[in-house]
Each structure stands twice: as C-alpha cells, then as structure tokens.
Design an enzyme around this catalytic site. Structure first.
Site, short mmCIF file in Angstrom:
data_model
loop_
_atom_site.label_atom_id
_atom_site.label_comp_id
_atom_site.label_asym_id
_atom_site.label_seq_id
_atom_site.Cartn_x
_atom_site.Cartn_y
_atom_site.Cartn_z
N LYS A 36 0.81 -1.21 0.00
CA LYS A 36 0.00 0.00 0.00
C LYS A 36 0.85 1.26 0.00
O LYS A 36 0.49 2.25 -0.65
CB LYS A 36 -0.95 0.01 1.19
CG LYS A 36 -0.27 0.16 2.55
CD LYS A 36 -1.26 0.28 3.67
CE LYS A 36 -0.55 0.46 5.01
NZ LYS A 36 0.26 1.68 5.06
N THR A 37 1.98 1.27 0.72
CA THR A 37 2.83 2.47 0.75
C THR A 37 3.39 2.76 -0.64
O THR A 37 3.47 3.92 -1.07
CB THR A 37 3.98 2.29 1.76
OG1 THR A 37 3.42 1.99 3.05
CG2 THR A 37 4.81 3.55 1.86
N ASP A 217 -3.84 7.50 4.10
CA ASP A 217 -3.19 6.22 4.42
C ASP A 217 -3.91 5.58 5.60
O ASP A 217 -4.47 6.27 6.45
CB ASP A 217 -1.72 6.48 4.76
CG ASP A 217 -0.92 5.20 4.95
OD1 ASP A 217 -1.37 4.14 4.45
OD2 ASP A 217 0.14 5.25 5.59
N GLU A 218 -3.90 4.25 5.69
CA GLU A 218 -4.50 3.50 6.80
C GLU A 218 -5.93 3.98 7.07
O GLU A 218 -6.33 4.27 8.20
CB GLU A 218 -3.65 3.66 8.08
CG GLU A 218 -2.22 3.20 7.95
CD GLU A 218 -2.06 1.68 7.92
OE1 GLU A 218 -3.09 0.98 7.83
OE2 GLU A 218 -0.92 1.20 7.97
N GLN A 248 -8.18 -5.08 8.70
CA GLN A 248 -7.16 -4.73 9.68
C GLN A 248 -7.60 -3.57 10.56
O GLN A 248 -6.78 -2.89 11.18
CB GLN A 248 -5.84 -4.40 8.99
CG GLN A 248 -5.23 -5.59 8.26
CD GLN A 248 -3.86 -5.29 7.71
OE1 GLN A 248 -2.88 -5.16 8.44
NE2 GLN A 248 -3.77 -5.17 6.39
N ARG A 597 1.01 -11.47 9.98
CA ARG A 597 2.35 -10.96 10.36
C ARG A 597 3.42 -11.96 9.93
O ARG A 597 4.61 -11.62 9.86
CB ARG A 597 2.48 -10.75 11.87
CG ARG A 597 1.56 -9.70 12.52
CD ARG A 597 1.47 -8.42 11.75
NE ARG A 597 0.35 -8.44 10.83
CZ ARG A 597 0.21 -7.59 9.81
NH1 ARG A 597 1.11 -6.68 9.58
NH2 ARG A 597 -0.83 -7.68 9.00
#
Length: 717
Positions: A36-37, A217-218, A248, A597
C-alpha cells in the site's frame, strides 16, 4: 521525465490500476502485505508527472514515520517537487491549517497544544477544586476523548447516567479552562478543524480549491471526525484516494470506525473500489488460513489474497499442551531449534497474544532457555505496577520486616499516611536499628494525632490480615490478600483498569498453578523465591537481536519470518468482553492481523487448561481452520495432577443433556443452560438472525451475554 515504463515495471497489475486511476473517488482495498505504501507514493508521483501542482496534493497519515517514509520515496521518484506536497499526520496538518485560519474563535492562531499529561493534569486540578477524587481524571478523560472523536460537542450530548452527567459537566469546565489558556488538546485539533469548516464557509471553500487531490493512508483507522473533515474537503473536486484494509481495523477502542468505508460509498456513490490482493509477504499456506478467516466474516468486503511465493513450511496447529507453562516451554524450545538448525535470527521471531497478561509464562520460559527477548508496548509482567503492588502485599504477609515491600503498600490504596510521617518513621527505624514494622510502636507516640491514627490503623489491618490467612492454602491465601488489599477498587477508575484486572487475575492463576505442581508446605516462600530467581539484572539491558513478545495490536504493520500466535482460547481470542456480533467481528480482524504478520513459519497454539487449571476451550477461529492443517497425530494431554483442595471450586461441569449443536428450536426464554466458560445461566431472549441464531443468556457469574449459536457451546440443564 514522464511516468516511464521503468516505473510501471515495479508495480503489479492491481497496483498499476490504482496508481493510474483517472478521476473520481477511489477506495484501494489493500490486503495485508500488498504494497500500500508503494501505491500511495507512486500515485502522488503520477499526479505530479501529470502536471498536478504538488501544492494541490495533501496526503494524510497516522504516524510521522509513515509520512517520512513516503516523502523519502517520493523524493527519489520526482526530486524537489516532493517537498511541496502537503504530507503529514492528521493532527499535524490540522494544526497547521488551524494556525492559518483561526481568528480568535474559540482560541487564537497562537494556541498551545496540551499533550496527554497536560490534559490529565488539568482534569485533576478541576476535580480537586470541585472536591472530587483527582484519581478519577483518567476515567473522565477517556469519556471526553471518546465524545470528541465521535464529533460530539457538549451541546450534542444527552447523558444517560450519573457518570455521563458528571463527565458532561466536566467537559464544559475543561473546555472553558482550555479556552482561557488559549490551548487545545490533541482531540480538539480534530474537532476544531471540523468546527472551523462548518463555521466559516469561506475557509472550507479556500481549502477545497487549494487541495484538489486528497490521499489517506490507513483509512481503516480513521474515526468519525476525521472522516467528516476529509469528506468536506473532497466534496468539490471529489478526488479522494483512500488506501486501507477493513480486515485490519482493530482500533475501535481508540475511536476507529470500520464503517467509514460504507460512509464514503454513501456520500460519494461514484466511488470505485480497487483491490490489492497480491501479497508479497507470506507463503501460500499462510494466506490460505488468512483467506478462510476472512470468508467467515459477516461484514468485511470480499478479497482473496494470493502470492507468487513458493510453498513454505506448513503452518502448525498445536493443541497438546495442558497449561500456558507447557505451551511456553515448547515455544522456547522450538525457537532454540529454529535458531540453531535454520539459522533464523531472534529478531525475526515473534510471539503474539491477545492480552499483555499472557506474556508471563513466555517471559519465564525464554529466561530459562536464556533466549533474549524484548517486550513490546508493555512492561515485563512482574514490572507492571499492579503486579508489583500485589506481590508486595504477599511479601509483607510472608515477612512484615520487608521494608521495601512495606513502603510500597503503605499508601496504596491511599491511607492518609503522608511523606512527613514516612520520613519520621524511617528515621526512627534507622536510629533504633529496627525494621519499619518493629519501630512502628515507638514512632507512633511521636506523631500528630491524625498521622498516629492512620499508622495505627494500618498496623491493625496488616496484623489482622496475617492472622486471617494463617493456615490457608496458597491459592486461598492469595485471593484473600488481593481482596483485602483493595487493589481492584483502587484501579477501578484507572484508564487501564481492565488490563490491570487481567494482570492481577493472571498472577492469581500463576499462583494456583504453582501450588498444584508443588507440594512444599512453605509454598508462599517458595513462590516468592522462584520470582526472585526469574528477575535477573540483565533483563534491563537492551537486546538488539531478540525475540519479540507483543500483543497483536502492538505489531500491526510489522512482519516476521516466524510467528507464534499463542493463547488461542475462548475468553482470550475472542476476548471475554466481546459480547455481540460487532465485537466478534473485531476479534476476527485481530486474529487475521496476527496470521498475516508471518512470512514463512506460523504456529497457532492453545491449551486445555488455564494457568489456574480452569478448563480452556479452543478459540472458535481455530475451529474454522482445522480442515486446512496437515493432519498430524497429536498426543492427547493427560489431565493435570491436582493436590486435594476442598476449598477450591470444582472445575467439573454439571451433567447436562448436551446435544452436538443447539439451535433456536431447542431453546426458549426461561430455560436453564450451561456454558463451558461462563457457567450456568437462564435464557432471556432467542433471536433469529438468518444464520444459526443469537441467544441472550443471563449467567450467574458473568451477567448478560449475547452469544452466536454457531459457537456458543451451550447445553441444556
């Protein structure tokens, strides 16, 4: 330089679709580990290369680190124009805009920002002035913060009880004090930004015209007020580009609203959804578990993670442990094996759990194996304030001449024994060569009447407690000491009350487990000795290459080669406080975050008993995944060996007419049932939800619980 083919080569097909999106609002539904970044950074670079002024682009993040990472990457792509993009956290950018446009209402553009400590100190001062308990400040700050993050001003609130009523009155006073100080707290930066846009349409118009492209973002972590601001800013040009993953969204306790995905689609019906599903982190086997977890959700947007990675080691489901101590011993030994045989670095291994209290057994096991570890987001279990206080009470019961333990508890909870009294008491003990306990009768006559009464009352309390617990078995002794200490009442207004209660109960369970596994008559002495041996000085040293011990919340956004997700039992994950379907959905998202993770190796484990030898039930989320694990013969755990202890409650469930699965047709209001964790209760309501059904039960020990019959494990009495 144009947006070259070389740039596109680093993007997969879905990422390219997001980066090259032309016109209109878009939700980039970015699954875990899908880059995503990179998409956000390349999207900004693409806009600049398409001749959009960098001054017309604003990118909102949740951390300074995320903003710095994006700006560094953007500078490598486009050079100096990167510096002109408005990029930063919600709080920092809102503060800049408020300083630009505020004109004295409600504060000046030179306002100061109160951090969490400043805010708490102000609330304590107000409470003290009003003759209230300053220790309530944390409790009321949480309520006020929740209101602000929901966009609620004092005039919007209708309190539904005395606590809410007092909080509302305090909210009014607190805001007035902030205004007099020309100050805002962190929550005000969000609320007053929204107020400004509502109050001054010309400011809203100016910001809408200037910032033609808004990127977030997020997005899953946004709260109600953050969404309201970005929706207002994007209303004119409608170039809103949000990147996030509803799966998430695990910060509801901080105000994050997963429903903001739906709100955006409601307010911007032309919104396009682009899914990022190619995962660059995990093996196919791990993603199969993650996808199955998502498929069982009732509310998440559909997506299917996939990867080009080769099949790695099969994830393992470990269920042959009696207790958390056995579970932790296995994990420590497995880590040693992976480091020695597979050459995995300690830093690439994480042990994840739902609540901080669960770390205790794993800290001890890693110490025994001399494996370095670092505890993320929490103090070591035995260094936590409430645990140290409880242990100090036990130490004084065992030995009243333990001066350090005595000093720790003498005023916890407050007993009106001030610093001046303590100084005189310590001086008397020093000059007479006695312990504090021994010198207490000699110093009492030298004190003022109030101090003498307080100290005498404390002496009588300790004598009575020590007499009362003489001859009790260790678990009973510990329960009596905790009850008499008043620690739970002391922490009931603390902002971390629930976590502190969990830690105190975890220590009680550890004590019960210790008692059942040892036969020493001096078991309190042995238990305290064991703790002393488990607290080496080197624990305080920073270990760079160390295993990560963390709650799942503490590692969101991180990745590890090897992950152990432990304590997967009902009551922990999902948590016992998750009592309705919305709570359960968030617990599912927490579990999904834990699974994703892991890059190469994943171990999921549960126990048959808690530390206190209460029966434990595997998490319902594990039940959903069993068919995906490679079948391996598991050694059936033998039942724990228990010493006779008539005073301990039996853990054997009552005989029932249990059916394999109960449905709504089997139940009716007024019927008595039993749950393997909550015990006995009475059915209050049966609800048809189109699935297995929901039942509301009033349990004798736990009160009302709303249970999904797919997982409830109920039986009719």
């Amino acid at each position: 330089m144009g947006f070259t083919a070389a740039w596109l080569e680093v993007l997969d097909e879905q990422q390219q679709q997001a980066v090259l999106h032309e016109g209109g609002p878009v939700i980039v539904l970015a699954g875990a580990g899908t880059g995503k970044t990179r998409v956000l950074t390349y999207r900004i670079a693409y806009l600049i290369e398409k001749a959009v002024s960098p001054h017309a682009i604003v990118a909102l993040t949740f951390t300074n680190k995320a903003a710095d990472t994006m700006r560094t990457r953007l500078q490598k792509l486009v050079g100096t124009p990167a510096a002109s993009v408005w990029m930063g956290t919600f709080h920092s950018l809102f503060a800049r805009w408020l300083r630009l446009y505020l004109s004295g209402e409600p504060v000046s553009s030179r306002f100061v920002i109160y951090d969490a400590d400043d805010s708490l100190a102000l609330l304590r001062t107000i409470l003290k002035e009003q003759g209230e308990n300053p220790k309530e400040a944390s409790r009321y700050r949480n309520i006020i913060s929740r209101w602000k993050n929901q966009g609620l001003r004092p005039s919007d609130i209708s309190p539904y009880g005395p606590t809410e009523g007092k909080a509302l009155a305090l909210y009014h006073t607190y805001q007035n004090r902030l205004r007099k100080a020309d100050a805002m707290d962190f929550d005000d930066l969000l609320l007053e930004m929204d107020n400004l846009l509502i109050r001054e349409p010309e400011v809203l118009h100016a910001l809408q015209e200037r910032y033609q492209h808004i990127l977030v973002d997020e997005y899953q972590d946004t709260n109600a007020i953050q969404y309201q601001v970005i929706a207002k800013l994007a209303a004119r040009h409608r170039q809103l580009f949000v990147v996030g993953d509803d799966a998430q969204s695990i910060y509801r306790f901080r105000g994050a609203d997963v429903h903001n995905f739906r709100h955006l689609q409601r307010d911007f019906p032309e919104t396009k959804i682009i899914k990022l599903e190619k995962n660059y982190r995990s093996t196919p086997a791990i993603l199969r578990l993650a996808n199955e977890t998502l498929r069982n959700s009732q509310s998440l947007m559909k997506k299917e993670l996939f990867t080009d990675r080769a099949e790695g080691p099969e994830p393992q489901l470990l269920e042959n442990f009696r207790t958390p101590a056995e579970e932790a011993a296995f994990v420590a030994q497995k880590i040693r094996e992976l480091v020695v045989r597979e050459h995995i670095a300690y830093r690439d291994i994480a042990i994840l759990y739902r609540v901080n209290a669960y770390s205790r057994a794993f800290e001890e096991a890693l110490r025994r194996e001399r494996i370095p570890y670092k505890l993320i987001g929490a103090l070591s279990f035995y260094q936590r304030e409430e645990v140290k206080h409880f242990l100090a009470y036990l130490r004084v019961v065992h030995n009243p001449h333990d001066d350090q333990a005595l000093l720790r508890i003498v005023n916890v909870p407050p007993r009106g024994i001030g610093e001046a009294t303590l100084t005189k008491w310590q001086h008397k003990a020093l000059t007479t060569g006695q312990s504090l306990w021994e010198s207490l009768p000699e110093v009492a006559p030298e004190l003022a009447s109030t101090a003498r009464q307080a100290l005498t009352k404390f002496q009588q309390f300790l004598k009575g407690l020590r007499d009362r617990v003489q001859g009790l078995a260790l678990p009973e002794l510990a329960e009596e000491v905790l009850k008499a200490s008043g620690l739970k009442e002391y922490y009931q207004s603390d902002e971390r009350a629930a976590e502190r209660y969990e830690n105190l109960d975890a220590l009680l369970e550890a004590i019960t487990g210790f008692y059942m596994e040892h036969s020493s008559e001096n078991s309190l002495s042995d238990f305290l000795t064991q703790l002393a041996l488990y607290t080496p000085e080197e624990d305080a040293k920073v270990q760079e290459d160390a295993v990560w011990l963390s709650t799942i919340h503490g590692v969101k956004g991180m990745e590890f080669d090897t992950v152990f997700v432990v304590g997967l039992i009902e009551g922990l994950l999902p948590h016992i406080r998750a009592t309705d379907l919305e709570d359960e959905e968030e617990e599912r998202r927490i579990f999904y975050v834990a699974l994703t993770r892991a890059a190469s190796r994943l171990y999921l484990s549960c126990t048959h008993f808690t530390e206190g030898y209460r029966e434990a039930i595997p998490s319902r989320f594990l039940d959903e995944l069993r068919s995906l694990f490679v079948k391996r013969p598991l050694k059936k755990p033998s039942p724990p060996v228990r010493r006779p202890l008539a005073s301990l409650p039996t853990q054997t469930p009552p005989k029932t007419s249990e059916a394999p699965t109960l449905s709504l047709h089997d139940l009716r209001p007024g019927m008595r049932v039993v749950h393997s964790h909550f015990g006995e209760g009475v059915v209050l309501e049966c609800i048809d939800n189109g699935a297995a059904g929901i039942v509301v039960v009033n349990f004798e020990r736990f009160g009302k619980k709303r249970l999904d019959l797919r997982y409830a494990r109920l039986a009719i009495l």
